[in-house]
Design an enzyme around this catalytic site. Sequence first.
Site, PDB file in Angstrom:
ATOM      1  N   GLU A  15     -56.678 103.197 -17.657  1.00  0.00           N
ATOM      2  CA  GLU A  15     -56.563 102.563 -16.346  1.00  0.00           C
ATOM      3  C   GLU A  15     -56.617 103.624 -15.256  1.00  0.00           C
ATOM      4  O   GLU A  15     -55.811 104.550 -15.229  1.00  0.00           O
ATOM      5  CB  GLU A  15     -55.272 101.758 -16.228  1.00  0.00           C
ATOM      6  CG  GLU A  15     -55.045 101.135 -14.859  1.00  0.00           C
ATOM      7  CD  GLU A  15     -56.219 100.290 -14.379  1.00  0.00           C
ATOM      8  OE1 GLU A  15     -56.785 100.612 -13.312  1.00  0.00           O
ATOM      9  OE2 GLU A  15     -56.589  99.323 -15.083  1.00  0.00           O
ATOM     10  N   HIS A  17     -44.117  56.763 -11.868  1.00  0.00           N
ATOM     11  CA  HIS A  17     -44.173  56.400 -10.461  1.00  0.00           C
ATOM     12  C   HIS A  17     -42.950  56.962  -9.750  1.00  0.00           C
ATOM     13  O   HIS A  17     -41.843  56.876 -10.268  1.00  0.00           O
ATOM     14  CB  HIS A  17     -44.201  54.875 -10.306  1.00  0.00           C
ATOM     15  CG  HIS A  17     -44.164  54.414  -8.880  1.00  0.00           C
ATOM     16  ND1 HIS A  17     -45.265  54.458  -8.060  1.00  0.00           N
ATOM     17  CD2 HIS A  17     -43.130  53.931  -8.127  1.00  0.00           C
ATOM     18  CE1 HIS A  17     -44.924  54.007  -6.864  1.00  0.00           C
ATOM     19  NE2 HIS A  17     -43.635  53.671  -6.885  1.00  0.00           N
ATOM     20  N   GLY A  68     -52.518  96.153 -14.514  1.00  0.00           N
ATOM     21  CA  GLY A  68     -52.525  94.736 -14.196  1.00  0.00           C
ATOM     22  C   GLY A  68     -53.830  94.242 -13.618  1.00  0.00           C
ATOM     23  O   GLY A  68     -54.050  93.036 -13.516  1.00  0.00           O
ATOM     24  N   GLY A  69     -54.706  95.169 -13.191  1.00  0.00           N
ATOM     25  CA  GLY A  69     -55.995  94.752 -12.683  1.00  0.00           C
ATOM     26  C   GLY A  69     -55.921  94.047 -11.345  1.00  0.00           C
ATOM     27  O   GLY A  69     -54.901  94.063 -10.647  1.00  0.00           O
TER      28      GLY A  69
END
Length: 469
Positions: A35, A450, A40-41
């Site tokens: 990296e 509902h 985490g990109g």
Amino acid sequence: MSATAFDAIIIGSGQAGNPLATALAEAGRHVALIEENRLGGSCINYGCSPTKTLLATAERLHQLRTAATVAAPEPPGAAQLKVDLAAAVERKDAVISKMRKGIRASLTQTHDITLLEGHATFTGPHALHVTLANGRTKDITAPLIFINTGTHAAIPDISGLADAGYLTTTQLLDLKELPEHLIILGGGYIGLEFSQMFRRFGSHVTIVEAAPQLLEREDDDVCRSLQAALGQEGIEFVMGARAHNVSRSPSGNITVSVTSSTGERRLRGSHLLVATGRQPNSNKLGLGFAGVKTDDKGYILVDNNLRTNVRGVYALGDIHPGPQFTHLAYDDFRVVRDALLHGRKRSARERPLPYVVFTDPPLARIGLSEGQAQEQKIPYRVATMPVSSIGRAQHTGEKQGFWKVLVGNDDRLLGATLLGPEAGEVMAVIEVAMAGRLKYQQLQDMIFAHPTWAEGLNNVFRDLKRVGK
């Protein structure tokens, strides 16, 4: 110095690279993960996570300002309320920092993964030279290499732009002072999300879009409705306009000169955001030394199984051609994992493409739009329903937007576009129905609790109209 051998090398710790490193390591492979920037990109560092964290701040401010619409007491000064941008950015940074720390812990403490922080370049089809952040270098090899290096902002060739200065989305996310007037080049989903965010923060916002409508993938009626909703909040749109010059005055104000069918116009603002698209991070990888082929834009070409033309080399996520979404990058990981570890091959091209534009109201789509069905000459029936007709809309007062559904001759869903509250969540119901090949009558007659937004699925198919044969 001899090269260190691994079973697999992954370049880039994005939403495909990280889980793939973990899966391969858990399967007993010796893995190197490289990296160059932050773990985490794009999604975690300058994409989904920071953007949606700041959008949550903008939404809360909007709720305070509009409390009176549901007969709630309006907080003192709510109409003039502006963001404490430094505090909002601090909160965003804390959220992102926690995510990064979690990724680092997972990668470095649990699995047989060697994390190399630095820049990698190919020296051969299965060999890399890594320049580490500490200045040292390391040569490594592996029979399997996965490229997951993502993209960066594409900057248009506009006279004066570089000299005048501009912001990318990455830089805008770290801005601590609120722009008085933010001009945004680009009316795609990135530009739209940032436009509403900063309008609700308290900035004046102008979007300049070269196309005659927003969001090129969407139908005209959808784009018109979304533009109208954003326009009601005070966002200005300059459509069909091409910026040809940018300048900055001695006082620091930006002037963007645009040309449109109505003539020349000069837009003046305090800040300029460039959101005109992305470019692949492929030009500094030394792909030529590996023989890996790209298209004319630099995206790495892959087959249906995400393999490049070089045996054992794959490309995952935004670095290959196609839609750029985090959830597709994660599915790239699953496609490769299942093929390599479980003997199950699945085409990366034969999969659904759900996505959401996180404006308010949000826009969600799965499957075909009406325009796409017409282009592909697929016969269909279509029905639309205003969000205001849904019971939940009456309770909440959130009535903007409409739902559009497409049904084929076999009564199965071809696609749906939803513009309205919780559109992404309702879209997920439709996606599951499409995956299960349910007929529309099964949704129409299904018992939904509902009052929920999903209950609208009981009624949206009521007035299906045939288009085509």
